[in-house]
Design an enzyme around this catalytic site. Sequence first.
Site, PDB file in Angstrom:
ATOM      1  N   TYR A 193       6.239  -3.285  -0.970  1.00 30.15           N
ATOM      2  CA  TYR A 193       7.460  -3.481  -1.760  1.00 30.15           C
ATOM      3  C   TYR A 193       8.186  -4.794  -1.454  1.00 30.15           C
ATOM      4  O   TYR A 193       9.058  -5.201  -2.233  1.00 30.15           O
ATOM      5  CB  TYR A 193       8.479  -2.354  -1.510  1.00 30.15           C
ATOM      6  CG  TYR A 193       8.077  -0.960  -1.912  1.00 30.15           C
ATOM      7  CD1 TYR A 193       7.039  -0.721  -2.807  1.00 30.15           C
ATOM      8  CD2 TYR A 193       8.765   0.135  -1.400  1.00 30.15           C
ATOM      9  CE1 TYR A 193       6.692   0.569  -3.155  1.00 30.15           C
ATOM     10  CE2 TYR A 193       8.423   1.430  -1.754  1.00 30.15           C
ATOM     11  CZ  TYR A 193       7.388   1.638  -2.620  1.00 30.15           C
ATOM     12  OH  TYR A 193       7.057   2.922  -2.962  1.00 30.15           O
ATOM     13  N   HIS A 236      -0.391   4.922   1.148  1.00 30.77           N
ATOM     14  CA  HIS A 236       0.315   4.679  -0.111  1.00 30.77           C
ATOM     15  C   HIS A 236      -0.425   5.247  -1.332  1.00 30.77           C
ATOM     16  O   HIS A 236       0.177   5.875  -2.203  1.00 30.77           O
ATOM     17  CB  HIS A 236       0.546   3.167  -0.276  1.00 30.77           C
ATOM     18  CG  HIS A 236       1.691   2.828  -1.171  1.00 30.77           C
ATOM     19  ND1 HIS A 236       2.415   1.671  -1.031  1.00 30.77           N
ATOM     20  CD2 HIS A 236       2.241   3.480  -2.209  1.00 30.77           C
ATOM     21  CE1 HIS A 236       3.371   1.646  -1.954  1.00 30.77           C
ATOM     22  NE2 HIS A 236       3.277   2.730  -2.680  1.00 30.77           N
ATOM     23  N   ASP A 239      13.330   4.628   2.255  1.00 35.78           N
ATOM     24  CA  ASP A 239      11.909   4.615   1.911  1.00 35.78           C
ATOM     25  C   ASP A 239      11.499   3.204   1.509  1.00 35.78           C
ATOM     26  O   ASP A 239      12.067   2.619   0.583  1.00 35.78           O
ATOM     27  CB  ASP A 239      11.671   5.574   0.735  1.00 35.78           C
ATOM     28  CG  ASP A 239      10.204   5.662   0.388  1.00 35.78           C
ATOM     29  OD1 ASP A 239       9.496   6.443   1.054  1.00 35.78           O
ATOM     30  OD2 ASP A 239       9.746   4.937  -0.519  1.00 35.78           O
ATOM     31  N   LYS A 243       4.792   2.585   4.145  1.00 33.42           N
ATOM     32  CA  LYS A 243       3.484   3.027   3.639  1.00 33.42           C
ATOM     33  C   LYS A 243       2.402   1.980   3.885  1.00 33.42           C
ATOM     34  O   LYS A 243       2.674   0.775   3.802  1.00 33.42           O
ATOM     35  CB  LYS A 243       3.577   3.320   2.127  1.00 33.42           C
ATOM     36  CG  LYS A 243       4.744   4.233   1.785  1.00 33.42           C
ATOM     37  CD  LYS A 243       4.800   4.668   0.349  1.00 33.42           C
ATOM     38  CE  LYS A 243       6.138   5.308   0.042  1.00 33.42           C
ATOM     39  NZ  LYS A 243       7.215   4.361  -0.286  1.00 33.42           N
TER      40      LYS A 243
END
Length: 324
Positions: A59, A122, A54, A89
């Site tokens: 990120y 997200h 994930d 996302k």
Amino acid sequence: MGSTSFGIPDHRFGSNGEKMPILGFGTAVLPPVGAEATKMAILQSIKLGYRHFDTAAKYGSEQPLGEAIQEALSIGLIQSRDELFITTKLWCGDAHGDLVVPALKRSLQNLKLEYLDLFLIHWPVSCKPGTYEFPIKEENFLPMDFNSVWAAMEECQRLNLTKSIGVSNFSCKKLTDILAIANIPPAVNQVEMNPMWQQKKLREFCRANGIFLTAYSPLGANGTFWGSDRVLECEVLKEIAKAKGKTAAQVSLRWIYEQGVGVIVKSFNGERMKQNLGIFDWSLDEDELKKIDELPQSRGVTGVAYTSKYGPFRTVEDIWDGEM
Ligand code: A2P
């Protein structure tokens, strides 16, 4: 439900039959640990048997994940990319009808992949097109146009850029709004869930509507700026763990699994990565489940970073539609 060769059960999506290993490996780390450390942790996790990863455009772990996948292929840890399940996302700055497909293409480039397994919105809010800073400036928030953004998400699936699409951090009310306009309903809603925030209402809603719930921060995200030790230091969980010869982390993960929910767990430590895989060959007793059921409830991830005095969400109640 089937099972991978490593004993991690699979969830099968109804529409296309794709298999998602129920336990996934999280790559969100704040403060960041650097690309090389992230790549090495992912490689180690592949060696141990993790197959579901994930990440998110936000990120900074798409590139190290892509590199880890390339290396896993080149050293023969996996034979084909198809053995993996990869989620990323859509960031708020790209949550505009015309920016969704280009954003997914950028993520695929970072990941060095031809297709994604799951693409999620997200957060249920947009910000000024093409802005990526976090925290998002209060004046940059915009309401998300679900019609055009979800249509573009569907286009991503039709173009075979992703096998499935879904959302993250959506309340029952916002899921209802998406379902009302969707041709392809969201396959997944990824939200905070652990014994201290059990998501009973959302779980029921998702089950009734064929949306697979996946838990992030299953251990309370200890060590990150949004997390705390309230799950791992919970006395009830520690007592159950002691009686079972397990850890509080394993009790939490096992409890989530027994609720029929997917889990994204992050550990960059080899021993804890292994420990977190050890949840499929034992179970919680009825009285243990009852004790967990009675734990006091509160959100760890309040979503306050997604509120703004200019709207669209002025308070955290607005984000979760009062589901607090
Ligand atoms: P580390 O990477 O050093 O193992 P969450 O999955 O809820 O976001 O929680 C992640 C945090 O919990 C990370 O800081 C991680 O640290 C820690 N963690 C992961 N697995 C375990 C475990 N089995 N026991 C204790 N802490 C854990």
